[in-house]
Every structure is written in C-alpha cells, then in structure tokens.
Design a protein around this motif. Structure first.
Motif, PDB file in Angstrom:
ATOM      1  N   MET A 128       9.243 -11.683   5.973  1.00 50.32           N
ATOM      2  CA  MET A 128       9.932 -12.760   6.671  1.00 50.32           C
ATOM      3  C   MET A 128       9.426 -14.102   6.161  1.00 50.32           C
ATOM      4  N   ALA A 129      10.323 -15.089   6.146  1.00 47.17           N
ATOM      5  CA  ALA A 129       9.954 -16.460   5.798  1.00 47.17           C
ATOM      6  C   ALA A 129      10.328 -17.361   6.965  1.00 47.17           C
ATOM      7  N   THR A 130       9.440 -18.279   7.293  1.00 46.41           N
ATOM      8  CA  THR A 130       9.623 -19.120   8.474  1.00 46.41           C
ATOM      9  C   THR A 130       9.444 -20.587   8.111  1.00 46.41           C
ATOM     10  N   THR A 131      10.350 -21.422   8.589  1.00 49.00           N
ATOM     11  CA  THR A 131      10.268 -22.861   8.361  1.00 49.00           C
ATOM     12  C   THR A 131      10.124 -23.570   9.697  1.00 49.00           C
ATOM     13  N   LEU A 132       9.084 -24.361   9.836  1.00 50.48           N
ATOM     14  CA  LEU A 132       8.869 -25.160  11.034  1.00 50.48           C
ATOM     15  C   LEU A 132       9.340 -26.582  10.769  1.00 50.48           C
ATOM     16  N   ARG A 133      10.114 -27.128  11.708  1.00 51.87           N
ATOM     17  CA  ARG A 133      10.636 -28.487  11.592  1.00 51.87           C
ATOM     18  C   ARG A 133      10.293 -29.277  12.848  1.00 51.87           C
ATOM     19  N   ASP A 134      10.083 -30.572  12.656  1.00 51.84           N
ATOM     20  CA  ASP A 134       9.810 -31.425  13.810  1.00 51.84           C
ATOM     21  C   ASP A 134      11.126 -31.862  14.446  1.00 51.84           C
ATOM     22  N   HIS A 135      11.036 -32.728  15.473  1.00 53.44           N
ATOM     23  CA  HIS A 135      12.235 -33.097  16.226  1.00 53.44           C
ATOM     24  C   HIS A 135      13.207 -33.927  15.388  1.00 53.44           C
ATOM     25  N   LEU A 136      12.757 -34.455  14.257  1.00 51.73           N
ATOM     26  CA  LEU A 136      13.633 -35.198  13.355  1.00 51.73           C
ATOM     27  C   LEU A 136      14.263 -34.295  12.303  1.00 51.73           C
ATOM     28  N   GLY A 137      13.930 -33.001  12.358  1.00 50.00           N
ATOM     29  CA  GLY A 137      14.461 -32.062  11.383  1.00 50.00           C
ATOM     30  C   GLY A 137      13.681 -32.015  10.091  1.00 50.00           C
ATOM     31  N   GLN A 138      12.556 -32.723  10.018  1.00 49.55           N
ATOM     32  CA  GLN A 138      11.747 -32.731   8.805  1.00 49.55           C
ATOM     33  C   GLN A 138      10.841 -31.499   8.775  1.00 49.55           C
ATOM     34  N   VAL A 139      10.704 -30.913   7.607  1.00 46.53           N
ATOM     35  CA  VAL A 139       9.862 -29.729   7.448  1.00 46.53           C
ATOM     36  C   VAL A 139       8.396 -30.114   7.588  1.00 46.53           C
ATOM     37  N   THR A 140       7.675 -29.344   8.381  1.00 45.16           N
ATOM     38  CA  THR A 140       6.239 -29.554   8.529  1.00 45.16           C
ATOM     39  C   THR A 140       5.437 -28.454   7.846  1.00 45.16           C
ATOM     40  N   VAL A 141       5.845 -27.204   8.054  1.00 47.25           N
ATOM     41  CA  VAL A 141       5.118 -26.064   7.494  1.00 47.25           C
ATOM     42  C   VAL A 141       6.118 -24.988   7.083  1.00 47.25           C
ATOM     43  N   ILE A 142       5.854 -24.346   5.952  1.00 51.66           N
ATOM     44  CA  ILE A 142       6.652 -23.210   5.500  1.00 51.66           C
ATOM     45  C   ILE A 142       5.715 -22.011   5.384  1.00 51.66           C
ATOM     46  N   GLY A 143       6.098 -20.917   6.015  1.00 52.14           N
ATOM     47  CA  GLY A 143       5.243 -19.740   5.989  1.00 52.14           C
ATOM     48  C   GLY A 143       6.005 -18.503   5.561  1.00 52.14           C
ATOM     49  N   SER A 144       5.291 -17.541   5.033  1.00 51.41           N
ATOM     50  CA  SER A 144       5.891 -16.243   4.732  1.00 51.41           C
ATOM     51  C   SER A 144       4.906 -15.162   5.123  1.00 51.41           C
ATOM     52  N   SER A 145       5.442 -14.008   5.518  1.00 51.52           N
ATOM     53  CA  SER A 145       4.620 -12.921   6.012  1.00 51.52           C
ATOM     54  C   SER A 145       5.145 -11.592   5.512  1.00 51.52           C
ATOM     55  N   THR A 146       4.231 -10.697   5.236  1.00 47.97           N
ATOM     56  CA  THR A 146       4.566  -9.290   5.057  1.00 47.97           C
ATOM     57  C   THR A 146       3.832  -8.531   6.143  1.00 47.97           C
ATOM     58  N   LEU A 147       4.597  -7.847   6.992  1.00 49.16           N
ATOM     59  CA  LEU A 147       4.035  -7.180   8.160  1.00 49.16           C
ATOM     60  C   LEU A 147       4.232  -5.676   8.049  1.00 49.16           C
ATOM     61  N   LEU A 148       3.233  -4.933   8.474  1.00 49.88           N
ATOM     62  CA  LEU A 148       3.357  -3.490   8.616  1.00 49.88           C
ATOM     63  C   LEU A 148       3.615  -3.209  10.084  1.00 49.88           C
ATOM     64  N   VAL A 149       4.781  -2.689  10.383  1.00 48.62           N
ATOM     65  CA  VAL A 149       5.177  -2.446  11.774  1.00 48.62           C
ATOM     66  C   VAL A 149       5.216  -0.947  12.000  1.00 48.62           C
ATOM     67  N   HIS A 150       4.344  -0.460  12.856  1.00 49.93           N
ATOM     68  CA  HIS A 150       4.275   0.974  13.128  1.00 49.93           C
ATOM     69  C   HIS A 150       5.090   1.283  14.379  1.00 49.93           C
ATOM     70  N   THR A 151       6.212   1.955  14.212  1.00 48.14           N
ATOM     71  CA  THR A 151       7.026   2.369  15.345  1.00 48.14           C
ATOM     72  C   THR A 151       7.771   3.627  14.975  1.00 48.14           C
TER      73      THR A 151
END
Length: 341
Positions: A128-151
């Motif tokens: 998954m890739a995640t983009t965090l934006r402030d109230h003005l719509g400006q990007v603050t942080v960009i993150g990516s994750s690889t998760l192992l989900v056991h279900t």
C-alpha cells in the motif's frame, strides 16, 4: 511455496481510497508520541523551543506520520480483506518520505493506494502507498508499506470492494505526489499559524566521509515503555489465536514501528535536528517483527550507524542504521537520507 497475484475488483487504476477521517495533530499528541519513542529533542516537547528554532508550532517527531497512516491502512484492510484482524499484521518493510514535518495544528487527510496483493501459504502480502495532505491539500508525507496479513479466512479469496460504512470512499486519483529530490532546499512555508524552515543539522558536512561511524547509543526498553507506545498509537495487544503474544515470555512485544521510532530518535540526536532526515527505508529482520520484552528487567537495544554515500553537489548523506538486541539484529536493513546546510 507458490503464490498468485489477485486483482482488486472494481478499483480502477485511476482511483484511490480516501479516508473520511481527518487527523488533527495536537501538541498533546506530539509530546505523548515523542516520549513513547524516546525522541527527546526540545522541538517535540517545548513550543517555545520550537519557535526559537524557526518553527511556528511544536514539531512532530519524524515517524509521527506512521501513526496517522497506519490508521488509514487498518481502515482499508478492514474494508477490503475478509477476516481481517489488526492483531495479525506484521510489518515487512516501510518507506517514509517527509516533504515537511508535521506541526501542532495541522489537519491531515489520508489517500491510500492499494497497490498489490499476493496470497502465500501462511500470509497474504499487501502493498500500500499512502499520501498525507494538510488542510490546504499540500503533501506533507508519503509512505509505503508491505504488510504480512495472517488471516485463514482470506485464503483463495479476492479482497472485497471497500465499503463506505468503513469510513472510506473511492475518489479520482490525483497525479502521484512528487517527492523533493535529495538536496533540494525546501522553502520556508506559512501554514496558518505554523511555519516550517529548512533543516539545520549541527553536524558539519565537511566532517563526513564514506565509512564515517556514528556514535553508539544504548536504549533501555522496559515493558512499561511498550505499553505506553501501544497506548499512544492506539495499538491493540498483539496476540496469536491462542491469546499469547508470539515469542514473548510474559512482559510484552516491541512492534516494528516502535523500533523505527527509536531509530529515528537515534539519528535525530546525532544530527541535532529531527527535520534533517527526509527519507527512511526499513526492512524488518526475519522473525524479528516483534522484539520480546520480559516482565522484569529492561531490554537493551544498541544503535549504530555509518555513512555509506555522500553527494557533495547536493550536500546529502545516506546512513545505514544497525539496531541490535538480545544478540540479534532488529532490521534486515535500515537507511536514512539526510540533508545538510
């Protein structure tokens, strides 16, 4: 062990998921999180100190953003993955690109790109890739994750369509956010009452060379520290199907995100400015997603680092961080890229 790619139905490549929940960064959140991950720089704890160093408000620790985007990830997984349970997530790797530090008063929204899904015998691997934006719509942080989900319920099944009742909605994708290039000087920005400024590390760039060794630092981690971190980030106890925390004697287990927060604090203490590091890349060591912490004595973690790459034209340095506890490494690899004045 075979694998098979699974497409997400009804989620087109020009769409993304947006969390309807907006996270407001408060001074209390920042102080609590800083203490929970051992980040002791005064700009995380004292608003006057933050203002004196060129900020308009208290500054969140570098990995504070992970707490925000983890909540959005959990919303997404709960909506899309049958049988999902937060206690069955293992973090395989994380990447964090900080465009600007989060500050007290920021209102942050989250866009989540569900990039890939693979099913293995014991785990489902979700990227998954995640983009965090402030109230003005400006990007603050960009993150990516690889998760192992056991279900066990997910085996052989496709992820479902995200449900609107889960706090998510499908929205047209914006162009992928641009991450500032290494060495690119960020301008001073005004965000209402908050101000950010370019990083100002106390370490002189001229002192560095490839192979330069950062000082050793030891961190004593007690069971109460693990509990405090879980309380601050809102994480449940990590237990297996029998109700026991895997590999834990009787105290607790240190999650990978706490280890990353401690590593960021280690780098911040060396640089003298937590905002100098713009990128983090972490892969957790096999079978070390959680560090067992006994109920009695504290567990000692040793942090070391070394410079592996210098770019004189851009005045940047790449640092490899090693974290060792109980005779074993916590990270398969961990790197950070810092900017210098």
């Amino acid at each position: 062990m075979g694998s098979a790619s699974v497409d997400v139905p009804h989620v087109a490549s020009d769409e993304r998921l947006r969390s309807r929940n907006t996270f407001t960064v408060t001074a209390e959140h920042i102080r609590d999180y800083a203490r929970a991950v051992g980040n002791s720089d005064r700009i995380h704890l004292d608003a006057d100190a933050a203002v004196a160093r060129g900020f308009g408000a208290l500054v969140a620790p570098p990995t504070f953003a992970t707490m925000v985007w983890m909540r959005a990830e959990e919303e997404t997984l709960a909506a899309m993955v049958p049988g999902f349970h937060i206690g069955r997530i293992l973090h395989a790797d994380r990447a964090l690109d900080i465009v600007r530090p989060l500050l007290a008063g920021d209102r942050v929204s989250c866009d989540v790109h569900f990039e890939s899904f693979r099913h293995y015998r014991d785990y489902d691997i979700v990227s998954m890739a995640t983009t965090l934006r402030d109230h003005l719509g400006q990007v603050t942080v960009i993150g990516s994750s690889t998760l192992l989900v056991h279900t066990q319920r997910l085996s052989g099944r496709h992820p479902g369509v995200p449900g609107c009742d889960r706090g998510l909605e499908l929205v047209p994708a914006r162009p992928r956010a641009r991450v500032p290039g290494l060495g690119e000087r960020l301008p001073v920005r005004q965000h209402g009452a908050t101000v950010t400024r370019p990083p100002q590390p106390v370490v002189g760039y001229a002192e560095l060379r490839v192979g330069y060794e950062l000082p050793l630092r030891r961190y004593a981690l007690a069971p109460s520290d693990v509990m405090d971190h879980a309380s601050v980030v809102g994480a449940p106890s990590r237990a297996d199907s029998d109700g026991r925390t895997p590999g834990t004697p009787s105290g607790g287990a240190t999650p990978g995100m706490l280890s990353l927060g401690l590593a960021a604090g280690y780098l911040s203490s060396w640089l003298g400015d937590p905002t100098a590091v713009a990128k983090y890349r972490v892969q957790y060591a096999p079978k070390r997603h959680y560090l067992p912490v006994g109920a009695g004595d504290s567990t000692s973690i040793e942090f070391r680092g070394r410079v592996t790459w210098l770019n004189p034209a851009r005045r940047t340095a790449t640092v490899v961080v090693d974290a060792t506890a109980q005779g074993r490494k916590l990270f398969g690899y961990a790197t950070a890229e810092a900017r210098f004045a």
